[in-house]
Motif scaffolding. Structure first.
Motif, short mmCIF file in Angstrom:
data_model
loop_
_atom_site.label_atom_id
_atom_site.label_comp_id
_atom_site.label_asym_id
_atom_site.label_seq_id
_atom_site.Cartn_x
_atom_site.Cartn_y
_atom_site.Cartn_z
N MET B 11 0.62 -1.17 0.02
CA MET B 11 0.11 -0.03 0.05
C MET B 11 0.65 1.59 0.09
O MET B 11 0.14 2.30 -0.04
CB MET B 11 -0.89 0.12 1.30
CG MET B 11 -1.81 -1.16 1.18
SD MET B 11 -2.72 -1.56 -0.13
CE MET B 11 -4.02 -0.43 -0.06
N GLY B 12 2.26 1.22 0.31
CA GLY B 12 2.78 2.45 0.21
C GLY B 12 3.44 2.79 -1.34
O GLY B 12 3.68 2.11 -2.17
N GLY B 13 3.40 3.93 -1.58
CA GLY B 13 3.92 4.36 -2.81
C GLY B 13 2.57 5.15 -3.79
O GLY B 13 1.64 4.92 -3.41
N ASP B 14 3.17 5.89 -4.70
CA ASP B 14 2.34 6.64 -5.49
C ASP B 14 1.41 5.81 -6.35
O ASP B 14 0.07 6.14 -6.44
CB ASP B 14 2.90 7.66 -6.55
CG ASP B 14 4.08 8.55 -5.82
OD1 ASP B 14 3.96 8.71 -4.46
OD2 ASP B 14 4.72 8.98 -6.49
N LYS B 18 -1.22 -1.06 -7.11
CA LYS B 18 -0.94 -1.53 -8.59
C LYS B 18 0.38 -2.08 -8.89
O LYS B 18 0.76 -3.26 -9.24
CB LYS B 18 -1.53 -0.74 -9.75
CG LYS B 18 -1.50 -1.45 -11.01
CD LYS B 18 -2.36 -0.39 -11.99
CE LYS B 18 -2.18 -0.92 -13.34
NZ LYS B 18 -1.17 -0.68 -14.09
N ALA B 19 1.55 -1.03 -8.62
CA ALA B 19 2.78 -1.29 -9.20
C ALA B 19 3.46 -2.44 -8.29
O ALA B 19 4.31 -3.20 -8.65
CB ALA B 19 3.71 0.18 -8.83
N MET B 20 2.93 -2.37 -7.16
CA MET B 20 3.68 -3.45 -6.25
C MET B 20 3.39 -4.61 -6.46
O MET B 20 4.07 -5.69 -6.42
CB MET B 20 3.02 -3.19 -4.72
CG MET B 20 3.91 -1.90 -3.95
SD MET B 20 3.23 -0.40 -4.60
CE MET B 20 4.60 0.65 -5.31
N VAL B 67 -3.33 2.56 6.23
CA VAL B 67 -2.13 3.09 5.40
C VAL B 67 -1.67 4.19 6.09
O VAL B 67 -2.12 5.23 6.48
CB VAL B 67 -2.67 3.52 4.20
CG1 VAL B 67 -1.41 3.84 3.27
CG2 VAL B 67 -3.20 2.06 3.36
N ILE B 68 -0.42 4.10 6.00
CA ILE B 68 0.43 5.48 6.67
C ILE B 68 0.71 6.34 5.74
O ILE B 68 1.30 5.93 4.38
CB ILE B 68 1.89 5.07 7.28
CG1 ILE B 68 1.53 3.97 8.80
CG2 ILE B 68 2.57 6.14 7.54
CD1 ILE B 68 2.70 3.56 9.50
N THR B 69 0.53 7.68 5.79
CA THR B 69 0.73 8.37 4.83
C THR B 69 2.11 9.31 4.85
O THR B 69 2.61 9.26 5.80
CB THR B 69 -0.59 9.60 4.67
OG1 THR B 69 -0.63 10.36 5.53
CG2 THR B 69 -1.72 8.86 4.31
N ASN B 70 2.31 10.30 4.01
CA ASN B 70 3.63 10.98 3.88
C ASN B 70 3.34 12.19 4.81
O ASN B 70 4.62 12.81 5.62
CB ASN B 70 3.91 11.51 2.61
CG ASN B 70 4.81 10.59 1.89
OD1 ASN B 70 5.62 9.55 2.49
ND2 ASN B 70 4.57 10.55 0.67
N GLY B 301 9.16 6.40 -4.03
CA GLY B 301 7.76 6.54 -3.94
C GLY B 301 7.04 6.49 -5.29
O GLY B 301 5.77 6.16 -5.32
N SER B 302 7.75 6.87 -6.35
CA SER B 302 7.04 6.80 -7.66
C SER B 302 7.43 5.50 -8.50
O SER B 302 7.44 5.48 -9.71
CB SER B 302 7.33 7.97 -8.49
OG SER B 302 8.86 8.03 -8.61
N SER B 303 7.73 4.26 -7.48
CA SER B 303 8.11 3.16 -8.27
C SER B 303 7.23 2.71 -9.09
O SER B 303 5.86 2.64 -8.80
CB SER B 303 8.44 2.24 -6.90
OG SER B 303 9.56 2.43 -6.40
N ASN B 304 7.56 2.12 -10.33
CA ASN B 304 6.71 1.30 -11.15
C ASN B 304 6.88 -0.20 -10.65
O ASN B 304 7.67 -0.43 -9.67
CB ASN B 304 6.72 1.74 -12.52
CG ASN B 304 8.32 1.54 -13.05
OD1 ASN B 304 9.08 0.70 -12.37
ND2 ASN B 304 8.59 2.19 -14.02
#
Lengths: 332, 332
Positions: B11-14, B18-20, B67-70, B301-304
């Motif tokens: 659940m972490g990341g922009d 999906k990307a994870m 979920v923990i946010t920034n 954070g913007s990992s695909n």
């Protein structure tokens, strides 16, 4: 018309005295109201001046016999080499024979000499080295970029004030935006130094402080003046230089890798010129050492004649706008 | 064959989850001996998994509701949000249900959670965040790039040792060259922190210490491991990202400025691709947080999906090479 007297250390820098002397001639021919004093090896300087056209009434040479190198201890060199081109130049400013000094010599010696000989402006804790670096929109003044590697919050506060006044007067932007380099943009972020500096900048109504800025955003040009301690500033300045060279080298290497891309490279050459010009440090003179009784400009060690000419004109603008008087008013 | 268990904060990341999830599937299909545990919103994860081909016996989902946010305080979030995907993931590692963790969530929360939940390795003063950045010859490991913004000399000494062992094992280079970031390359240069760190690195015979390095030389790749405090490392990492984007943007803008250069641009496109690939952070996985009882990898954070796949494979290599055991041996 009163002439602005500027002294030039003709022996500092990789291409000394050639670049300095040619830069001085260029400046004299560009600008009517400056008077230049060159300190250095007179026969060598005269050899370069031979056959050049310029107003001889506005240039003076003071013969010196010593040169300070990058390898020696700056403080010792300033104290011992009394006949070094830089030391003689510093004393001319101290003795009010000139209003500003340009040198492309050892950074350490220029910084130490500025403080030891010319002296700090009253009320200034530490002089700071500013440096103009190109950004996407124009120019960023990075202050301090190397004079104070261990700083305190109130030093950084003064850097912000001096940088702001310099930017407003030299780059002609009213109320330039000031940002503090940090590891995050949130107000509470930072190491101990930056956390304690933040409220000083935030509460200073004379500054147009826009908050913390991550290093990622420096190249966008969102801030005009970027404040940091001298260690971090040195990292930013040198990494910017190194990365620009490295990335443009990679682009060139890619272009040279095939025949098709070589042809492509020829077609983009002209358009790339204006970009290269923007990234060229020689366009922007040198780094001002702010907070002294007079302006000292540290020109890049590899300065060419054009860089030197621009550094001299930068001094003239500084004097014309009475920047030091404005700094004094703001800080007292 | 023993499977390496790796837990993924889905659940972490922009672009979560999906990307994870796509990265996890990709990793499973690339590598036979890994077992992945995903923490996150199970219905959402299942929705993404629908129709995908992978070995279902090697993936497990643990449903979480928070979920923990920034924006929130990392320490408070770790303590209070017991059912956050990151917190559940951390406890799985603490309870030895997995050997490594990957998250693209809040850097602060990953750092705080790593120390608070998984815990420091015995003998380690401070865990440090390493980051792989491309240079002219290959990759540089920058350590610390943000975990410790106020450091001490012996912290930096440990960063150098951990970074060196990591580099040797993950990038397969014997005795990687280690350099200390400084405002000059001379031995005596630096701020107080760096001056006191220098002899610790110089006298450590387990390190291949090549001395001080100016930031200008980082992109040359002369050193494999670059040591600095977390504030300076954060500046280097983010300025590198920002400048690369800014300079390549300027190149593109120049190319698009005339019809002739546009044609040139088309001709160099193919050759530029390999350069872009080298600069693409998604190729290199994530930033390892070293010095904990188990490996935690902070993905961008913007990992695909590709970046996530590579971060997972990075964990596998770390486990295969028993890097933590080697760090323990070196530091005890």
């Amino acid at each position: 018309m009163e002439l602005k007297k500027i002294v030039i250390d003709a022996m500092g820098g990789d291409d000394a005295p050639k670049a300095m002397v040619e830069g001085a001639v260029w400046a004299l021919n560009t600008c009517e109201d400056i008077y230049l004093i060159l300190t250095g090896d007179e026969p060598k300087i005269n050899e370069i001046l031979k056959g050049k056209t310029y107003d001889k009434n506005r240039m003076e040479i003071i013969h010196t016999t010593e040169v300070i190198t990058n390898d020696e201890s700056p403080v010792l060199a300033i104290r011992r080499k009394k006949d070094a081109s830089l030391v003689r130049a510093l004393y001319l400013v101290k003795d009010k024979k000139a209003e500003a000094l340009v040198s492309a010599g050892s950074t350490g010696a220029v910084l130490a000499g500025g403080t030891l000989v010319i002296g700090r402006m009253k009320g200034i804790e530490r002089p700071a080295l500013g440096s103009l670096i190109p950004n996407e929109k124009g120019m960023t003044l990075l202050i301090d970029c190397g004079a104070n590697v261990d700083s305190k919050p109130h030093f950084l506060h003064q850097f912000a004030k001096m940088g702001s006044i310099y930017y407003e007067n030299i780059l002609d932007i009213k109320h330039p935006k000031v940002a503090l380099v940090n590891n995050g943009s949130e107000d509470k972020k930072g190491n101990a130094l930056v956390k304690d500096t933040f409220p000083l900048l935030k509460n200073d109504t004379t500054l147009n402080f826009i908050g913390n800025m991550e290093a990622r955003d420096i190249p966008t040009g969102e801030a005009h003046v970027i404040v940091c301690d001298g260690f971090v500033g040195n990292v930013i300045l040198k990494l910017t230089e190194g990365l620009a060279a490295s990335l443009l080298g990679m682009v060139k290497e890619s272009i040279m890798s095939t025949t098709v891309s070589k042809i492509g490279g020829l077609l983009i050459k002209k358009s790339m010129k204006s970009m290269k010009k923007r990234l060229d440090y020689t366009e922007y003179g040198g780094a001002p050492l702010l907070g002294l009784e007079a302006l000292v400009v540290k020109a890049h060690g590899s300065s060419n004649a054009k860089a030197f000419k621009n550094a001299i004109l930068q001094c003239k603008t500084f004097i014309d706008h009475k920047v030091n008087d404005k700094i004094k008013q703001q800080l007292l």
